[in-house]
Design a protein around this motif. Structure first.
Motif, PDB file in Angstrom:
ATOM      1  N   HIS A   1       1.001  -1.162   0.100  1.00 22.21           N
ATOM      2  CA  HIS A   1      -0.110   0.021  -0.220  1.00 22.21           C
ATOM      3  C   HIS A   1       1.086   1.269  -0.070  1.00 22.21           C
ATOM      4  N   VAL A   2       2.166   1.117   0.126  1.00 17.34           N
ATOM      5  CA  VAL A   2       2.892   2.232   0.398  1.00 17.34           C
ATOM      6  C   VAL A   2       4.166   2.487  -0.724  1.00 17.34           C
ATOM      7  N   LEU A   3       4.118   3.819  -1.275  1.00 19.34           N
ATOM      8  CA  LEU A   3       5.358   4.128  -2.477  1.00 19.34           C
ATOM      9  C   LEU A   3       6.210   5.041  -1.698  1.00 19.34           C
ATOM     10  N   VAL A   4       7.463   4.722  -2.176  1.00 18.08           N
ATOM     11  CA  VAL A   4       8.612   5.397  -1.958  1.00 18.08           C
ATOM     12  C   VAL A   4       9.173   6.239  -2.992  1.00 18.08           C
ATOM     13  N   ASN A   5       9.339   7.476  -3.154  1.00 20.01           N
ATOM     14  CA  ASN A   5       9.478   8.214  -4.356  1.00 20.01           C
ATOM     15  C   ASN A   5       8.812   7.680  -5.537  1.00 20.01           C
ATOM     16  N   GLY A   6       7.676   7.386  -5.506  1.00 24.88           N
ATOM     17  CA  GLY A   6       6.607   7.018  -6.677  1.00 24.88           C
ATOM     18  C   GLY A   6       6.816   5.503  -6.860  1.00 24.88           C
ATOM     19  N   LYS A   7       7.715   4.695  -6.260  1.00 25.75           N
ATOM     20  CA  LYS A   7       7.725   3.230  -6.573  1.00 25.75           C
ATOM     21  C   LYS A   7       7.118   2.434  -5.298  1.00 25.75           C
TER      22      LYS A   7
ATOM     23  N   ASP B   1      13.499  11.458   1.041  1.00 25.03           N
ATOM     24  CA  ASP B   1      12.617  10.296   0.572  1.00 25.03           C
ATOM     25  C   ASP B   1      11.130  10.738   0.658  1.00 25.03           C
ATOM     26  N   VAL B   2      10.285  10.621  -0.251  1.00 20.71           N
ATOM     27  CA  VAL B   2       8.962  10.862  -0.176  1.00 20.71           C
ATOM     28  C   VAL B   2       8.099   9.766   0.046  1.00 20.71           C
ATOM     29  N   VAL B   3       7.447   9.364   1.174  1.00 19.84           N
ATOM     30  CA  VAL B   3       6.646   8.252   1.394  1.00 19.84           C
ATOM     31  C   VAL B   3       5.015   8.599   1.180  1.00 19.84           C
ATOM     32  N   GLU B   4       4.502   7.752   0.469  1.00 18.57           N
ATOM     33  CA  GLU B   4       2.944   8.102   0.267  1.00 18.57           C
ATOM     34  C   GLU B   4       2.055   6.726   0.224  1.00 18.57           C
ATOM     35  N   VAL B   5       0.542   7.191   0.636  1.00 17.82           N
ATOM     36  CA  VAL B   5      -0.127   5.860   0.442  1.00 17.82           C
ATOM     37  C   VAL B   5      -0.520   5.798  -0.907  1.00 17.82           C
ATOM     38  N   LYS B   6      -0.635   4.753  -1.572  1.00 13.43           N
ATOM     39  CA  LYS B   6      -1.096   4.347  -2.934  1.00 13.43           C
ATOM     40  C   LYS B   6      -2.475   5.190  -3.099  1.00 13.43           C
ATOM     41  N   GLN B   7      -2.723   5.516  -4.169  1.00 14.76           N
ATOM     42  CA  GLN B   7      -4.085   6.159  -4.750  1.00 14.76           C
ATOM     43  C   GLN B   7      -5.328   5.155  -4.235  1.00 14.76           C
ATOM     44  N   LYS B   8      -4.794   4.121  -4.628  1.00 17.86           N
ATOM     45  CA  LYS B   8      -6.170   3.127  -4.383  1.00 17.86           C
ATOM     46  C   LYS B   8      -6.399   2.618  -2.999  1.00 17.86           C
ATOM     47  N   SER B   9      -5.489   3.126  -2.164  1.00 15.61           N
ATOM     48  CA  SER B   9      -5.634   2.659  -0.853  1.00 15.61           C
ATOM     49  C   SER B   9      -5.904   3.561   0.164  1.00 15.61           C
ATOM     50  N   ARG B  10      -5.981   4.647  -0.437  1.00 11.31           N
ATOM     51  CA  ARG B  10      -6.287   6.142   0.426  1.00 11.31           C
ATOM     52  C   ARG B  10      -7.787   6.089   1.120  1.00 11.31           C
ATOM     53  N   GLU B  11      -8.670   5.334   0.498  1.00 13.24           N
ATOM     54  CA  GLU B  11      -9.919   5.194   1.154  1.00 13.24           C
ATOM     55  C   GLU B  11     -10.291   4.120   2.169  1.00 13.24           C
ATOM     56  N   LEU B  12      -9.006   3.277   2.399  1.00 12.74           N
ATOM     57  CA  LEU B  12      -9.204   2.344   3.514  1.00 12.74           C
ATOM     58  C   LEU B  12      -9.621   2.718   4.720  1.00 12.74           C
TER      59      LEU B  12
ATOM     60  N   VAL C   1      -6.920   3.550   7.366  1.00 13.73           N
ATOM     61  CA  VAL C   1      -6.074   4.959   6.878  1.00 13.73           C
ATOM     62  C   VAL C   1      -6.765   6.152   7.226  1.00 13.73           C
ATOM     63  N   LEU C   2      -8.255   6.111   6.727  1.00 14.77           N
ATOM     64  CA  LEU C   2      -8.900   7.499   7.473  1.00 14.77           C
ATOM     65  C   LEU C   2      -9.236   7.896   8.589  1.00 14.77           C
ATOM     66  N   GLU C   3      -9.145   6.576   9.292  1.00 15.49           N
ATOM     67  CA  GLU C   3      -9.504   6.701  10.972  1.00 15.49           C
ATOM     68  C   GLU C   3      -8.170   7.217  11.565  1.00 15.49           C
ATOM     69  N   ALA C   4      -6.735   6.681  11.007  1.00 15.24           N
ATOM     70  CA  ALA C   4      -5.336   7.060  11.721  1.00 15.24           C
ATOM     71  C   ALA C   4      -5.212   8.366  11.185  1.00 15.24           C
ATOM     72  N   VAL C   5      -5.398   8.874  10.107  1.00 14.78           N
ATOM     73  CA  VAL C   5      -4.985  10.234   9.437  1.00 14.78           C
ATOM     74  C   VAL C   5      -5.840  11.546  10.405  1.00 14.78           C
TER      75      VAL C   5
END
Length: 205
Positions: free
Chosen positions: A120-126, A139-150, A153-157
């Motif tokens: 579910h996680v991307l580092v620098n887009g990978k 380094d940039v860490v982000e949640v994959k687009q498809k995983s953002r509605e889990l 994730v919503l509760e933690a954020v």
């Protein structure tokens, strides 16, 4: 691979501390170890016992890291210049699962490991699915687009239970983080006192 399936609350009970500062921890109600003899009077620990406890506490905090891997962190920390204890903390805080947890993408460090494992996680887009992956400054860490509605994730954020430390910069509605720098012990928001110097003493005996 070592088993880390034991409950996080069992780790809390065994160590007698609320490692992650969570309000639901049973240590908040029962400040003694589990089992038949949990309430019996504790003897004053030896130097070895104190060092061992410090090591177990640090290992447990990061999701009960296996002994072989944890020793590798110690060995790498001793090879680096500077204070070995500070180096050890920095190596642990550069783990991808630790940064996912610190960034509040998920509620617990155990969930962070699983979240990374499941891709579910991307580092620098990978996509990176190795929880122990060592991040570099910038380094940039982000949640994959498809995983953002889990729901997880919503509760933690949106949770106000924890704050994001200042060595991580959050953007994109809390779902994207930039790892700015390796922290010192004083920078890390541990809910309990960590003593990496005792961990170093344990391994250097």
């Amino acid at each position: 691979m070592s088993k880390r399936l034991q409950s996080k609350y069992k780790i809390n009970r065994r160590l007698g501390e609320n490692l992650w500062g969570r309000p639901k921890s049973p240590v908040n109600r029962r400040q003694y170890g589990p089992g038949q003899h949990g309430q019996s009077r504790r003897r004053k620990p030896s130097d070895f016992g104190t060092q061992l406890s410090a090591k177990q506490k640090l290992k447990g905090y990061y999701g009960n890291i296996g002994e072989k891997q944890f020793r590798k962190y110690y060995e790498e920390a001793t090879r680096r210049r500077g204070d070995t204890g500070e180096n050890l903390i920095e190596l642990l805080e550069r783990r991808l699962d630790a940064v996912v947890y610190r960034s509040k993408f998920v509620p617990t460090v155990f969930a962070a490991r699983q979240f990374v494992n499941h891709g579910h996680v991307l580092v620098n887009g990978k996509r990176v699915n190795i929880p122990s992956y060592q991040l570099r400054d910038g380094d940039v860490v982000e949640v994959k687009q498809k995983s953002r509605e889990l729901v997880l994730v919503l509760e933690a954020v949106s949770s106000a239970e924890r704050d994001v430390p200042d060595y991580i910069d959050i953007e994109d509605n809390g779902l994207k983080a930039t790892y700015l720098r390796g922290p010192k012990l004083a920078d890390v928001p541990y809910p309990v006192q960590m003593e990496p110097n005792l961990v170093i003493e344990f391994y250097s005996r």
